[in-house]
Design an enzyme around this catalytic site. Structure first.
Site, PDB file in Angstrom:
ATOM      1  N   GLU B  60       0.821  -1.225   0.000  1.00  0.00           N
ATOM      2  CA  GLU B  60       0.000   0.000   0.000  1.00  0.00           C
ATOM      3  C   GLU B  60       0.846   1.262   0.000  1.00  0.00           C
ATOM      4  O   GLU B  60       0.513   2.242  -0.674  1.00  0.00           O
ATOM      5  CB  GLU B  60      -0.961   0.002   1.188  1.00  0.00           C
ATOM      6  CG  GLU B  60      -2.117  -0.992   1.059  1.00  0.00           C
ATOM      7  CD  GLU B  60      -1.687  -2.431   1.272  1.00  0.00           C
ATOM      8  OE1 GLU B  60      -0.574  -2.655   1.787  1.00  0.00           O
ATOM      9  OE2 GLU B  60      -2.462  -3.339   0.896  1.00  0.00           O
ATOM     10  N   HIS B 129     -11.972  -5.553   7.692  1.00  0.00           N
ATOM     11  CA  HIS B 129     -12.726  -5.435   6.439  1.00  0.00           C
ATOM     12  C   HIS B 129     -13.994  -4.607   6.611  1.00  0.00           C
ATOM     13  O   HIS B 129     -14.872  -4.631   5.755  1.00  0.00           O
ATOM     14  CB  HIS B 129     -13.106  -6.823   5.901  1.00  0.00           C
ATOM     15  CG  HIS B 129     -11.951  -7.617   5.389  1.00  0.00           C
ATOM     16  ND1 HIS B 129     -11.003  -8.173   6.215  1.00  0.00           N
ATOM     17  CD2 HIS B 129     -11.568  -7.952   4.127  1.00  0.00           C
ATOM     18  CE1 HIS B 129     -10.104  -8.830   5.491  1.00  0.00           C
ATOM     19  NE2 HIS B 129     -10.423  -8.699   4.226  1.00  0.00           N
TER      20      HIS B 129
END
Ligand SMILES: Cc1ncc(C[n+]2csc(CCOP(=O)(O)OP(=O)(O)O)c2C)c(N)n1
Lengths: 420, 326
Positions: B60, B129
């Protein structure tokens, strides 16, 4: 994609590739990486099968230039340190000892190449024609940059260690795309190929961003040269805490060349960097250069090296001084005489006095600049806070005139104004 | 006018952005042949090729950091972060680099990077999530943050984000990806200013402000309240940085009561910011304190109990009752 990528769990029985075996052995035994050196500390020029060819391109004029640059930036460093001691700069990050690594690599770059420095690359800045007085803006506390990177293709200093290594790879990916776009829109147009250089230190090499940048560079074959100045110390922590192997060896793990060069040998640094930039510009992918050098002084003017290292260590590195080394060579080869060295010294003093003069004159910006530059497009919160600030400031202006002339120093009003 | 889901609307918006701007490109994990784990980039690599739709290494910080470099070279990258909880390895690049590059350069450099983050819970997923980290980014000057709640906004907001010269994070309400609605793809004139809030339902007794995944919940609560004779105004905030305080202030001046609902934990969340601003701006119009409805001060809980965590219609109605009791 698809069928060609079907995984297999079977060994096909053929002999293990020699190369792989040698690599595996090397990885386990870690023989020291050979260090490229052309100009030894005694001032004699040696040869190298690959890099001598590049060193030969350095004619006497260029060699004198490399010396003059190193001397100029060392003189500048002394001046900036003095300015900090006199309270003119908030902090200074000295480079003494690393002149060859910076001047050699910076001079090997082309104007179309883009450089991402960390915060100590004053020598590289010099080679990119950054006005050194502007370079002091950040340390004087009047800017977080100080120059427009687009003018010189020399990016702003980055204080968050290693963050710029990723920017460098992204920029290099942009160069690749530019080349493709240019080729499709106008095949006749030829632009000089460009590469990117990312500087970072041995301490920063432990940051995850360096790893990620190398993975990206490798995966996309980006035209980027990683230039690691291993100056042996990350503030007070020795490079042995960052790595067990030569940092240049790490390149192998990413699948591109890693070269360890004597970072106090300006000729070797120049040759190696020129080779690496050519390699990148020709589309052959990234290169890692580890310049093996030493930070002779303190990490910054806030540091005290006597707390963590022996002066004998410094002394041993002083014997490898990059300037003395080149001076010896220039003199024995009769490429420069006393007049030249006297002129270099005079030019250095002139640069120092220019920097001293201009630094004093660097104007403090208006905080309205910060309001104006937080966003590109208008932002209501910024507008609201600016309006409040204007009104608040105007209130003080009105207050000053109300209170009249006899509100002299030390009055209540003054103390309050001073503490806001 | 065509009908599509939010996911499809973003897909179409990205397609239009890639077609209109040759310097735009998408970057992220699994966004190529797979089309992203939510299929938001479905089919785009086939149309635009791997240089425009880039399956990146799994990193990321690498995605955001290289996007910054591409933007410095004149490109407009759109990064996909696979899930909300995985933006943190890239947090440093977003907050110390992306947000500040323009300011640090005295306005000489611009980094028009877009970051797409599917966020929020309600999909019964495993940890990391289902989070709502928007306040962490809204607190950072230099970033803009928008969040669509319907397909029409989703279609246009992503394109507006690509055009915007500031870095911009678009939080996509993942549990609404399959929400269908009408999208006017024809006229650019139907694209509202992405940084303005929308009054979705007019009312006189109280105002509910919500954004992203909670907008349908707020509307349902207002409809339920109507059955009890309460006339509630609902505002879809749309932009979280900047926040359109003018629209909220105007509404509260009329209704006298404000409830702010979001999934993120209440403490330190955007609800607190809105409550404070509205208290300053409309103190004399307020009939009750501003009441926040949000998540609890805990890591997002396991899926089997997320129903108890997520603000729902009843929690909003309870807040409304409290506001009306003053
Ligand atoms: C992310 C980050 N962590 C910590 C620091 C504080 N810091 C500034 S310089 C430095 C040491 C860096 O060493 P190295 O990378 O070897 O470069 P050098 O200063 O020796 O040139 C540290 C820890 C920082 N600037 N950024």
């Amino acid at each position: 994609m698809g069928a060609t990528h079907l995984p297999s769990t079977e060994f096909d029985g053929t002999a293990v590739d020699d190369q792989l075996e040698a690599e595996a052995e090397a990885a386990m035994g870690e023989p020291p990486a050979p260090m490229v050196q052309l100009l030894c500390p005694e001032g004699k020029l040696g040869t190298h099968p690959v890099f001598s060819e590049y060193a030969e391109k350095l004619d006497p004029e260029k060699l004198r230039r490399l010396y003059a640059d190193m001397a100029a930036i060392r003189r500048f460093d002394v001046e900036a340190t003095a300015l900090q001691r006199q309270g003119q700069l908030a902090l200074w990050v000295p480079l003494t000892g690393q002149e060859a690594a910076q001047i050699g690599s910076g001079r090997a770059s082309q104007p179309q190449d883009y450089i991402f420095p960390t915060y100590r690359e004053h020598g590289v800045a010099l080679t990119r024609n950054v006005d050194l007085a502007e370079l002091l803006r950040q340390f004087r506390g009047v800017s977080n940059g100080g120059w427009n990177p687009k003018d010189t293709n020399f990016h702003l200093y980055t204080l968050v260690l290693a963050a710029q290594t990723l920017h460098a790879v992204g920029y290099a990916m942009g160069i690749q795309r530019d080349q493709k776009l240019a080729a499709t829109s106008d095949p006749a147009r030829t632009e000089p190929a460009a590469a990117v250089m990312a500087y970072y230190g041995d301490g920063a090499s432990s940051e995850g961003d360096v790893h990620e940048s190398m993975v990206f560079a490798s995966s996309f074959n980006a035209p980027v040269v990683f230039f690691c100045q291993n100056n042996h110390w990350a503030i007070s922590v020795p490079s042995t805490v960052q790595t067990r192997i030569p940092l240049s060896n790490r390149a192998k793990g990413y699948g591109f060349p890693g070269i360890r060069v004597d970072g106090n040998d300006v000729i070797a640094v120049h040759a190696v960097t020129e080779w690496a930039l050519d390699h990148a510009r020709q589309g052959k992918g990234p290169v890692l250069i580890e310049a093996f050098t030493y930070r002779l002084g303190a990490h910054t003017t806030a540091d005290d090296p006597t707390k963590y290292r022996e002066s004998a260590e410094e002394d041993s590195w002083r014997a490898k001084d990059p300037l003395i080394r080149l001076e010896k060579y220039l003199r024995t080869q009769h490429l420069a005489d006393d007049d030249f060295f006297a002129q270099v010294k005079a030019d250095g003093d002139e640069l120092a006095s220019y920097v001293r003069r201009t630094t004093h004159d660097l104007e403090t910006p208006d905080i309205r600049n910060a309001f104006a530059n937080t966003y590109v497009e208008a932002h209501p919160l910024v507008a609201e806070e600016l309006a409040w600030f204007e009104e608040y400031s105007a209130g003080f202006a009105a207050g000053d005139s109300d209170e009249g002339a006899d509100a002299g120093p030390g009055t209540q009003a003054d103390t309050e104004a001073g503490s806001r | 006018m065509t009908t599509m889901t939010i996911a499809k609307a973003i897909n179409e918006g990205l397609r239009a952005a890639l077609a209109n701007n040759p310097k735009s490109l998408l970057m992220g994990e699994d966004i190529g042949p797979l089309g992203g784990v939510y299929r938001v980039t479905d089919g785009l690599i086939a149309e635009f090729g791997p240089d425009r739709v880039v399956d990146t290494p799994l990193a990321e910080s690498g995605i955001i950091g290289t996007a910054i470099g591409l933007a410095l070279r004149g490109y407009s990258p759109v990064c996909e972060i696979q899930f909300d909880g995985f933006v943190f390895p890239g947090f440093n690049q977003i907050t110390t680099q992306l947000a500040k590059m323009h300011a640090r350069s005295n306005g000489n450099l611009t980094v028009p990077v877009v970051i797409r983050i599917p966020y929020g819970g309600g999909i019964g997923s495993v940890e990391h999530h289902s989070e709502s980290p928007e306040a962490l980014f809204a607190h950072t000057a230099g970033l803009r943050i928008i969040t669509p709640s319907n397909p029409h906004d989703a279609y246009w907001m992503i394109q507006q984000a690509v055009d915007c010269q500031d870095p911009i994070i678009i939080f996509e309400p993942k549990r609404r990806y399959w929400l269908k609605g009408e999208v006017d793809v024809q006229e650019a004139g139907t694209a509202a200013d992405p940084f303005k809030a929308h009054v979705l339902r007019e009312g006189t007794d109280a105002t509910i402000v919500a954004y992203g995944p909670l907008v349908p919940v707020a509307l349902a609560a207002a409809n339920a309240a109507a059955e009890d004779g309460r006339n509630v105004e609902v505002i879809d905030l749309r932009s979280l940085s900047p926040i359109d305080f003018d629209t909220v202030t105007e509404s509260v001046t009329k209704t006298g009561r404000l409830i702010v609902a979001h999934e993120a934990p209440t403490f330190g969340g955007l609800g607190g910011e809105i409550a404070a601003r509205i208290s300053e701006r409309a103190f004399l119009s307020l009939e009750a304190p501003v009441i926040r409805v949000g998540g609890f001060h805990m890591p997002y809980p396991v899926a089997k109990v997320e129903e108890d965590y997520l603000p729902d219609i009843d929690r909003i109605l309870e807040a409304l009752d409290r506001a009306m009791a003053y």
